[in-house]
Write a protein that holds these residues in place. Sequence first.
Motif, PDB file in Angstrom:
ATOM      1  N   SER A  39       0.877  -1.605  -0.486  1.00  0.00           N
ATOM      2  CA  SER A  39       0.232   0.350   0.082  1.00  0.00           C
ATOM      3  C   SER A  39       0.563   1.300   0.213  1.00  0.00           C
ATOM      4  CB  SER A  39      -1.057  -0.404   1.230  1.00  0.00           C
ATOM      5  OG  SER A  39      -0.045  -0.091   2.466  1.00  0.00           O
ATOM      6  N   CYS A  61      -6.210   1.353   1.577  1.00  0.00           N
ATOM      7  CA  CYS A  61      -5.262   0.109   2.469  1.00  0.00           C
ATOM      8  C   CYS A  61      -4.209  -0.289   3.208  1.00  0.00           C
ATOM      9  CB  CYS A  61      -5.136  -1.113   0.824  1.00  0.00           C
ATOM     10  SG  CYS A  61      -5.189  -2.293   1.470  1.00  0.00           S
ATOM     11  N   THR A  78      -5.064 -12.369   0.995  1.00  0.00           N
ATOM     12  CA  THR A  78      -5.764 -11.247   1.524  1.00  0.00           C
ATOM     13  C   THR A  78      -4.901 -10.352   2.596  1.00  0.00           C
ATOM     14  OG1 THR A  78      -7.070 -12.636   3.252  1.00  0.00           O
ATOM     15  CG2 THR A  78      -7.720 -12.210   1.380  1.00  0.00           C
ATOM     16  N   TYR A 100      -9.636  -1.187   3.022  1.00  0.00           N
ATOM     17  CA  TYR A 100     -10.108  -2.595   2.744  1.00  0.00           C
ATOM     18  C   TYR A 100      -9.468  -3.276   2.813  1.00  0.00           C
ATOM     19  CZ  TYR A 100     -13.457   0.726  -0.183  1.00  0.00           C
ATOM     20  OH  TYR A 100     -14.368   1.606   0.314  1.00  0.00           O
ATOM     21  N   ARG A 125      -7.862  -6.644   0.868  1.00  0.00           N
ATOM     22  CA  ARG A 125      -8.057  -7.168  -0.572  1.00  0.00           C
ATOM     23  C   ARG A 125      -7.497  -8.174  -0.692  1.00  0.00           C
ATOM     24  NH1 ARG A 125      -5.401  -1.215  -2.265  1.00  0.00           N
ATOM     25  NH2 ARG A 125      -7.767  -0.035  -2.845  1.00  0.00           N
ATOM     26  N   PRO A 161      -6.151  -5.324  -6.740  1.00  0.00           N
ATOM     27  CA  PRO A 161      -6.056  -5.699  -6.012  1.00  0.00           C
ATOM     28  C   PRO A 161      -7.899  -5.663  -5.323  1.00  0.00           C
ATOM     29  CG  PRO A 161      -4.552  -4.817  -5.228  1.00  0.00           C
ATOM     30  CD  PRO A 161      -5.397  -4.473  -6.707  1.00  0.00           C
ATOM     31  N   ASP A 216     -11.225  -5.323  -3.434  1.00  0.00           N
ATOM     32  CA  ASP A 216     -11.520  -4.792  -2.287  1.00  0.00           C
ATOM     33  C   ASP A 216     -12.956  -6.563  -1.682  1.00  0.00           C
ATOM     34  OD1 ASP A 216     -11.599  -1.684  -2.668  1.00  0.00           O
ATOM     35  OD2 ASP A 216     -10.114  -3.246  -2.203  1.00  0.00           O
TER      36      ASP A 216
END
Lengths: 242, 500
Positions: free
Chosen positions: B120, B126, B145, B152, B154, B172, B174
Amino acid sequence: MRTIHRHLLSALGCLAGVAFMAASQLGSGGDSVNSARGPAPNLTRPASAEKAPDADGFIQRWLVLEPIPIQIRSNAQLNDGFVQTTIKTEYFPGQYTAIPHDGDRVTVNGNELMWHAIDTSVYHVNLYHFACALNKPTFNILFWAVTVINCSEEMQGVRLAVGSNAASIWWINGKEVIGIYGDRHMVIDDGVSKRLSLKKGTNIVRCAVINSPGVSDMCARFLDTEDKPVKRFTVKLGDVPR
Amino acid sequence: MRFRYLAAIVLALVSAAFALDGQIGIHDPSTIIQCDGKYYAFGTGGGGLISNDGWTWNRGASRPGGGVAPDVIHIGDRYYLYYATSSRQPQADVHMIWNKTLDPNSSNFKWEEGGIVASSDGVEDCNAIDPAVFLDPITGKLWLTYGSYFGYIRLVQLDPKTGKRVIPIDKPVDIAINCEASDMIYHDGWYYLLATHGSCCRGTDSGYNIRVGRSRRVTGPFLDNMGIDMIKGGGKLFVGSGGRVVGPGHFGLLDLGDGVQKFSCHYEADLDRGGASVLDIRPLLWKDGWPMAGENVREGTYEIESVRTGTALELAVQGVPVGGSRGGGAAGGRGSMPIGPGGGAVGGGAPGGRGGMFSGVGGVIPPQDVAQVSQNWPLVNIDLRLSNYMVQAQQKWTIAPVANAGGYPGSPYFKITIAGTDRALAATDDAELVAVPAFTGAPEQLWRIEQLSDGTWRIMPKAVPNSKESLALSAVGSSFATLAKFDPKSDRQRWNVKMP
């Protein structure tokens, strides 16, 4: 979020490089802070006279005041008493009654803060992005938000359903209807008010959201007597005269 | 319906459940994984725990990189481990490392760097921490994940042959919001996303709890049982605080096969350990298509009832009706006419009236005094059988943990004795059952009692003398019990452990 994240976010403040787009078609069109960074995700200046709720009934148009810094050590403090006392401090005259317009300014503790009309393209208003876009503080803050909903008919027995990160208190037409407390994250319908009535015509929805570090956020809709979203209204921020 | 007994089991929780044994301090544990017969759990900060049996743990698992909330998976001849680092959250990176073994004493133990698999940038919605890896049993695809409270959760796809991103620049998906410590599992046609809600890292003040949504597709949407999308904060409660533990988080699946599933988590605070963050392992139940957190068996006195026959395990001794015998008389068993004060039968009368076969004996009938009724029991080994439960002494079993006898994932071994006596249930060398006069601690007297996914229980001896077979308590016919190979499809090896 875990302690390590909380400390880092507290130290860094706003990292997101975002800004509002300059265009506005409402009211006197208050100035937005433009930066070299891009627009706030999912937030824009309203581009239409009125806005209906989304397919799930969420209110997507608000007037949001730039954040007021508050004294708070951590979200562990956000119990009922602290939230009530902090929010119900008088920060500016008419904070429970005045209907702001886009671009209006208030002075809080010697600092001038502006009201911004915003539309969100999702079900919630990400106040963190709102603050970042304006290069304002993103932690240890209090946000005030107001919207004006216009109902074509009286609706009785509806409930205000809200979510916020973190704690918040909500008013309908000047009456406090729900408060949610503690270090919570925003989920839909987290707090649901007792039954209330919406008048035919103009109704004022007001809220205050308080947060320490983290992503400040809020969402709101009305539910009918069968717990289904109410969609028979529009938001027209310019409706109420100064 | 078996689940009506779950309530009875819950009511039976009269004493504390057992935390795991040994050194169990950990935060944000990975999925528990087995390697060469041992169990491993990795945690935030580096390192982790190792156990020979899943009950007693010690520090000793080793990994480089530090960072937070690792997860690990075994695919082929590799163990892929994912963890996150950040110098400036919400900017963060998920790293992958891999090894041929998790045993730090093995000559093959050497972590290899696999690179960053997700990130991120500090601006996007994220915070790329808390990775969890999922191998889809239907498609064979590998998924990651990740995410925390900033924005989020992801999902991205990984290559099971390398552990790396299939397409590094792939966008990715969400799948949830405002939660962390996500993990995905598959069950019966559904993909389940479990994630931790609530506040972390506050010890006894933590609101951590684990919630779940499900989807027919690995990419979502994940809806809870009321149809609320986890993108909107939905999630059915899977487990929250209770008893002496606060703030469960970081779900991990431990599938032991034969339909026995458990889950691991940490508690933000174990009140019996000074509020330390500790590891736990508990049964994973399924009800109406939703996972539920089970409880490990607790010390107490119970009826052990066969799901197959509806009859209760008991010593094969002459039973005495609670409150004493009724007079002999008509067919129907132990006499249908009450014995009056003079010793003669009393004629029928209205219920509730004095005398009469339906009127009771007046007053409260106390539980049987086992010391009294057992005076006629033989002093040697006694056989076992199944019989209608009638609240009699030879039908009540006390389940108690045995110290220093080892255990299995989540629990110690237990002894099972007739309540108020030392007569202990034991396996014989011909895979039958017997109650020995006194508990000696021999392996055939130690029992593994595990909750199955429907809330019933499997009961297995630690060992059967002269046998290497793994057998379970099994009903045979309507009135007898034996030891037999566990068949997950059969009712015969399922038991209700009920309030007596």
